[in-house]
Design a protein around this motif. Sequence first.
Motif, PDB file in Angstrom:
ATOM      1  N   THR A  18      13.154  16.191 -11.419  1.00 58.13           N
ATOM      2  CA  THR A  18      13.226  17.362 -10.595  1.00 58.13           C
ATOM      3  C   THR A  18      14.393  18.165 -11.286  1.00 58.13           C
ATOM      4  N   THR A  21      13.229  19.643 -14.472  1.00 55.98           N
ATOM      5  CA  THR A  21      12.398  20.667 -14.241  1.00 55.98           C
ATOM      6  C   THR A  21      13.032  22.161 -13.756  1.00 55.98           C
ATOM      7  N   GLU A  22      14.107  22.123 -13.092  1.00 59.77           N
ATOM      8  CA  GLU A  22      14.885  23.084 -12.819  1.00 59.77           C
ATOM      9  C   GLU A  22      15.460  23.746 -14.102  1.00 59.77           C
ATOM     10  N   GLY A  25      12.204  24.600 -16.619  1.00 61.86           N
ATOM     11  CA  GLY A  25      11.093  25.304 -16.028  1.00 61.86           C
ATOM     12  C   GLY A  25       9.558  24.427 -16.089  1.00 61.86           C
ATOM     13  N   ASP A  26       8.821  24.849 -15.115  1.00 61.61           N
ATOM     14  CA  ASP A  26       7.761  24.070 -14.780  1.00 61.61           C
ATOM     15  C   ASP A  26       6.761  23.752 -15.937  1.00 61.61           C
ATOM     16  N   GLU A  27       6.719  24.544 -16.993  1.00 58.34           N
ATOM     17  CA  GLU A  27       5.625  24.253 -17.888  1.00 58.34           C
ATOM     18  C   GLU A  27       6.113  23.158 -18.864  1.00 58.34           C
ATOM     19  N   ALA A  29       8.314  21.076 -18.322  1.00 58.96           N
ATOM     20  CA  ALA A  29       8.404  19.780 -17.566  1.00 58.96           C
ATOM     21  C   ALA A  29       7.162  18.953 -17.578  1.00 58.96           C
ATOM     22  N   ALA A  30       5.997  20.040 -17.118  1.00 53.40           N
ATOM     23  CA  ALA A  30       4.649  19.644 -17.001  1.00 53.40           C
ATOM     24  C   ALA A  30       4.143  18.992 -18.340  1.00 53.40           C
ATOM     25  N   ASP A  57       5.218  12.853 -12.600  1.00 56.64           N
ATOM     26  CA  ASP A  57       5.804  12.304 -13.839  1.00 56.64           C
ATOM     27  C   ASP A  57       5.920  10.968 -13.716  1.00 56.64           C
TER      28      ASP A  57
END
Length: 69
Positions: A18, A21-22, A25-27, A29-30, A57
């Motif tokens: 988490t 991701t912060e 960014g989302d991309e 992290a994905a 994840d």
Amino acid sequence: MDAPSDHTFLFADLVGFTSFTEEVGDEAAADLAVAFQAKAERMAGDYGCAVIKKLGDAVMIHGEDATRV
């Protein structure tokens, strides 16, 4: 009647995902989560196990031999 077989389950996820991701960014992290799941699937197969569930994840791996799992 068949003898019962052994089952072992392993759950693995990315610690701190988490906050990662912060930070990135989302991309990004994905992309990391997908790469982690793919690596886990390859490794599970190498040891005669299987990924039976992927979520975010995390992965859940099943095998009949606890040592191999």
